[in-house]
Design a protein around this motif. Structure first.
Motif, PDB file in Angstrom:
ATOM      1  N   LYS A  96      51.339   5.980  16.114  1.00  0.00           N
ATOM      2  CA  LYS A  96      51.894   5.535  17.394  1.00  0.00           C
ATOM      3  C   LYS A  96      50.929   4.620  18.153  1.00  0.00           C
ATOM      4  CE  LYS A  96      54.855   9.544  17.739  1.00  0.00           C
ATOM      5  NZ  LYS A  96      55.154  10.796  18.389  1.00  0.00           N
ATOM      6  N   VAL A  99      51.185   1.189  16.670  1.00  0.00           N
ATOM      7  CA  VAL A  99      52.428   0.524  17.087  1.00  0.00           C
ATOM      8  C   VAL A  99      52.257  -0.032  18.499  1.00  0.00           C
ATOM      9  CG1 VAL A  99      54.869   0.867  17.655  1.00  0.00           C
ATOM     10  CG2 VAL A  99      53.921   1.882  15.568  1.00  0.00           C
ATOM     11  N   LEU A 100      51.694   0.772  19.390  1.00  0.00           N
ATOM     12  CA  LEU A 100      51.492   0.326  20.776  1.00  0.00           C
ATOM     13  C   LEU A 100      50.487  -0.825  20.851  1.00  0.00           C
ATOM     14  CD1 LEU A 100      51.494   3.773  22.621  1.00  0.00           C
ATOM     15  CD2 LEU A 100      53.327   2.067  22.537  1.00  0.00           C
ATOM     16  N   LYS A 102      49.956  -3.090  18.490  1.00  0.00           N
ATOM     17  CA  LYS A 102      50.657  -4.278  17.991  1.00  0.00           C
ATOM     18  C   LYS A 102      51.617  -4.824  19.046  1.00  0.00           C
ATOM     19  CE  LYS A 102      50.471  -3.400  13.029  1.00  0.00           C
ATOM     20  NZ  LYS A 102      51.250  -3.171  11.796  1.00  0.00           N
ATOM     21  N   LEU A 103      52.269  -3.911  19.760  1.00  0.00           N
ATOM     22  CA  LEU A 103      53.195  -4.328  20.822  1.00  0.00           C
ATOM     23  C   LEU A 103      52.426  -5.024  21.942  1.00  0.00           C
ATOM     24  CD1 LEU A 103      56.038  -4.321  22.070  1.00  0.00           C
ATOM     25  CD2 LEU A 103      55.510  -2.055  23.000  1.00  0.00           C
ATOM     26  N   GLU A 112      61.250  -3.837  17.753  1.00  0.00           N
ATOM     27  CA  GLU A 112      60.561  -3.419  16.527  1.00  0.00           C
ATOM     28  C   GLU A 112      59.718  -2.162  16.777  1.00  0.00           C
ATOM     29  OE1 GLU A 112      59.876  -7.602  14.129  1.00  0.00           O
ATOM     30  OE2 GLU A 112      58.609  -7.168  15.881  1.00  0.00           O
ATOM     31  N   ALA A 113      59.066  -2.115  17.924  1.00  0.00           N
ATOM     32  CA  ALA A 113      58.245  -0.947  18.271  1.00  0.00           C
ATOM     33  C   ALA A 113      59.112   0.289  18.408  1.00  0.00           C
ATOM     34  CB  ALA A 113      57.481  -1.207  19.567  1.00  0.00           C
TER      35      ALA A 113
END
Length: 120
Positions: A96, A99-100, A102-103, A112-113
């Motif tokens: 997670k 993902v954050l 990359k966002l 996508e997230a």
């Protein structure tokens, strides 16, 4: 009365029942009988299954009851499913924080997230 064991403690193979007897009238039947697939589970797996039923499959409730993390319970459930002879869908673990990150850095979109987080 002792509990039936499903796995041989010497060689690890499946056990079978060869005699059944009524505790009331003494009638006995001899032969070779298969145990149900639940008899081949370990004690720990049977206890997990019992808690799963007790909590109606609510993993959050299982976390509280067993004092274990969500991933640990998921892993134990996957092992139980496999022990019962079913194929386990192995989903990749989603990081997670990654993902954050990359966002935040614009590498992925919000949609996508969200999709990635829902998969994990």
């Amino acid at each position: 009365m002792k509990e039936v064991i499903g796995i041989c403690p010497v060689c690890g193979e499946k056990m079978r029942v060869t005699r059944l007897e009524c505790s009331h009238c003494g009638t006995a039947i001899e032969g070779q009988f298969e145990l149900c697939k639940f008899c081949y589970l370990t004690r720990e797996q049977r206890e997990l299954l019992e808690i799963f039923i007790k909590t109606r499959g609510n993993i959050r409730e299982m976390e509280k009851e067993l004092n274990l993390s969500y991933p640990t319970i998921r892993n134990k459930l996957d092992n139980l499913i496999a022990a019962l002879g079913y194929e386990v869908e192995r989903r990749p673990v989603v990081d997670k924080k990654e993902v954050l990150r990359k966002l935040e850095e614009g590498e992925i979109t919000v949609d996508e997230a969200i999709k990635l987080l829902k998969e994990g």
